[in-house]
Enzyme design. Structure first.
Site, PDB file in Angstrom:
ATOM      1  N   CYS A   1      31.046  31.652  45.593  1.00 37.86           N
ATOM      2  CA  CYS A   1      30.486  31.724  44.241  1.00 37.86           C
ATOM      3  C   CYS A   1      29.518  30.569  44.022  1.00 37.86           C
ATOM      4  O   CYS A   1      29.736  29.450  44.489  1.00 37.86           O
ATOM      5  CB  CYS A   1      31.588  31.746  43.185  1.00 37.86           C
ATOM      6  SG  CYS A   1      32.092  30.136  42.585  1.00 37.86           S
TER       7      CYS A   1
ATOM      8  N   HIS B   1      28.828  29.116  41.275  1.00 38.42           N
ATOM      9  CA  HIS B   1      29.227  28.165  40.234  1.00 38.42           C
ATOM     10  C   HIS B   1      30.092  27.030  40.778  1.00 38.42           C
ATOM     11  O   HIS B   1      30.053  25.916  40.271  1.00 38.42           O
ATOM     12  CB  HIS B   1      29.995  28.888  39.121  1.00 38.42           C
ATOM     13  CG  HIS B   1      29.130  29.828  38.345  1.00 38.42           C
ATOM     14  ND1 HIS B   1      29.596  30.987  37.767  1.00 38.42           N
ATOM     15  CD2 HIS B   1      27.806  29.779  38.070  1.00 38.42           C
ATOM     16  CE1 HIS B   1      28.603  31.611  37.162  1.00 38.42           C
ATOM     17  NE2 HIS B   1      27.508  30.907  37.341  1.00 38.42           N
ATOM     18  N   HIS B   2      30.923  27.331  41.780  1.00 40.66           N
ATOM     19  CA  HIS B   2      31.831  26.314  42.320  1.00 40.66           C
ATOM     20  C   HIS B   2      31.685  26.131  43.829  1.00 40.66           C
ATOM     21  O   HIS B   2      32.392  25.310  44.410  1.00 40.66           O
ATOM     22  CB  HIS B   2      33.291  26.701  42.036  1.00 40.66           C
ATOM     23  CG  HIS B   2      33.608  26.916  40.578  1.00 40.66           C
ATOM     24  ND1 HIS B   2      33.485  28.136  39.957  1.00 40.66           N
ATOM     25  CD2 HIS B   2      34.016  26.039  39.635  1.00 40.66           C
ATOM     26  CE1 HIS B   2      33.818  28.014  38.684  1.00 40.66           C
ATOM     27  NE2 HIS B   2      34.140  26.754  38.453  1.00 40.66           N
TER      28      HIS B   2
ATOM     29  N   GLN C   1      29.558  37.923  41.960  1.00 43.89           N
ATOM     30  CA  GLN C   1      30.019  39.232  42.425  1.00 43.89           C
ATOM     31  C   GLN C   1      29.097  40.362  41.943  1.00 43.89           C
ATOM     32  O   GLN C   1      28.791  41.286  42.696  1.00 43.89           O
ATOM     33  CB  GLN C   1      31.464  39.459  41.968  1.00 43.89           C
ATOM     34  CG  GLN C   1      32.080  40.693  42.607  1.00 43.89           C
ATOM     35  CD  GLN C   1      33.562  40.832  42.344  1.00 43.89           C
ATOM     36  OE1 GLN C   1      34.292  39.850  42.366  1.00 43.89           O
ATOM     37  NE2 GLN C   1      34.018  42.040  42.092  1.00 43.89           N
TER      38      GLN C   1
ATOM     39  N   HIS D   1      38.682  35.341  43.581  1.00 43.86           N
ATOM     40  CA  HIS D   1      37.803  34.172  43.556  1.00 43.86           C
ATOM     41  C   HIS D   1      38.678  32.929  43.627  1.00 43.86           C
ATOM     42  O   HIS D   1      39.519  32.728  42.749  1.00 43.86           O
ATOM     43  CB  HIS D   1      36.998  34.147  42.248  1.00 43.86           C
ATOM     44  CG  HIS D   1      36.055  35.315  42.100  1.00 43.86           C
ATOM     45  ND1 HIS D   1      34.842  35.211  41.476  1.00 43.86           N
ATOM     46  CD2 HIS D   1      36.151  36.596  42.496  1.00 43.86           C
ATOM     47  CE1 HIS D   1      34.219  36.382  41.488  1.00 43.86           C
ATOM     48  NE2 HIS D   1      35.005  37.239  42.093  1.00 43.86           N
TER      49      HIS D   1
ATOM     50  N   CYS E   1      37.997  30.023  42.934  1.00 47.57           N
ATOM     51  CA  CYS E   1      37.792  29.150  41.767  1.00 47.57           C
ATOM     52  C   CYS E   1      38.646  29.612  40.586  1.00 47.57           C
ATOM     53  O   CYS E   1      38.840  28.866  39.624  1.00 47.57           O
ATOM     54  CB  CYS E   1      36.316  29.084  41.381  1.00 47.57           C
ATOM     55  SG  CYS E   1      35.561  30.677  41.019  1.00 47.57           S
TER      56      CYS E   1
END
Ligand SMILES: [Zn+2]
Length: 196
Positions: free
Chosen positions: A91, A93-94, A133, A161, A163
């Site tokens: 991902c 974001h992380h 995703q 995920h 995260c």
């Protein structure tokens, strides 16, 4: 192209920032290993969607019963579905792993068909990027359209995920489902039967 030397430097910095000693036995080769791993798991970042389409885009004439073709050139009643393609991604974001990921790809042939193993290769390469995703579904659908010329494409994806499952609210069994529905898969609910 991915700069492995720079990744090594930064990972060494992160290890120090975590308060550990990057020179200790267990860690001294870690920056190099992480850089090599990133080069592999992010290999898809070296290519655009059109380049991926070109890479795996060998198609075949759909030489099947042409008398079935309607005036519009479509072949009513024909759909190709490849279900549960194993893949993974990270991902954006992380930079956290998205795992237990399965994609289902469906399209209505429009004269050209793609080899079935190539569909799995497209999914694999799209996953090898920093992703969301939903964006993975869009990228796969874009590439399938580029290769086959069909606008009737559907991609569903399920994934855990890390995260979500390993930090924060720790909902360890949570899976995320997304669907990218285009053309007849969007307008005709009966077509959605194929991608469940
Ligand atoms: Zn995340």
């Amino acid at each position: 192209m991915i700069n492995e030397k720079a990744i090594e430097e930064h990972i060494r910095g992160i290890l120090a920032a975590l308060g550990d000693d990057p020179e200790r036995e267990g860690l001294k080769d870690t920056p190099k290993r992480v850089a090599q791993m990133y080069a592999e798991v992010f290999a898809g970042m070296n290519y655009t969607n059109s380049e991926i389409a070109e890479m795996f885009g060998k198609t075949f004439e759909d030489g099947l019963d042409t008398e079935m073709e309607s005036d519009a050139g479509h072949c009513p009643g024909r759909v190709v579905v490849v279900r549960d393609i194993d893949m993974f991604s990270y991902c954006e974001h992380h930079m956290a792993l998205m795992y237990d990921m399965k994609a289902t790809v469906a399209y209505i042939p429009n004269g050209r068909v793609i080899g079935l193993s190539k569909i799995a290769r497209v999914c694999d390469m799209v996953g090898r990027r920093l992703q969301l995703q939903e964006k993975i579904g869009r990228d796969i659908a874009d590439i399938i359209t580029m290769i086959t010329g069909s606008d009737d494409v559907a991609v569903t994806i399920e994934a855990c995920h890390s995260c979500v499952t390993a930090r924060g609210i720790k909902k360890t069994n949570t899976k995320t489902y997304t669907a990218e529905l285009r053309g007849q898969f969007r307008t005709d609910p009966a077509m959605q039967f194929y991608i469940r």
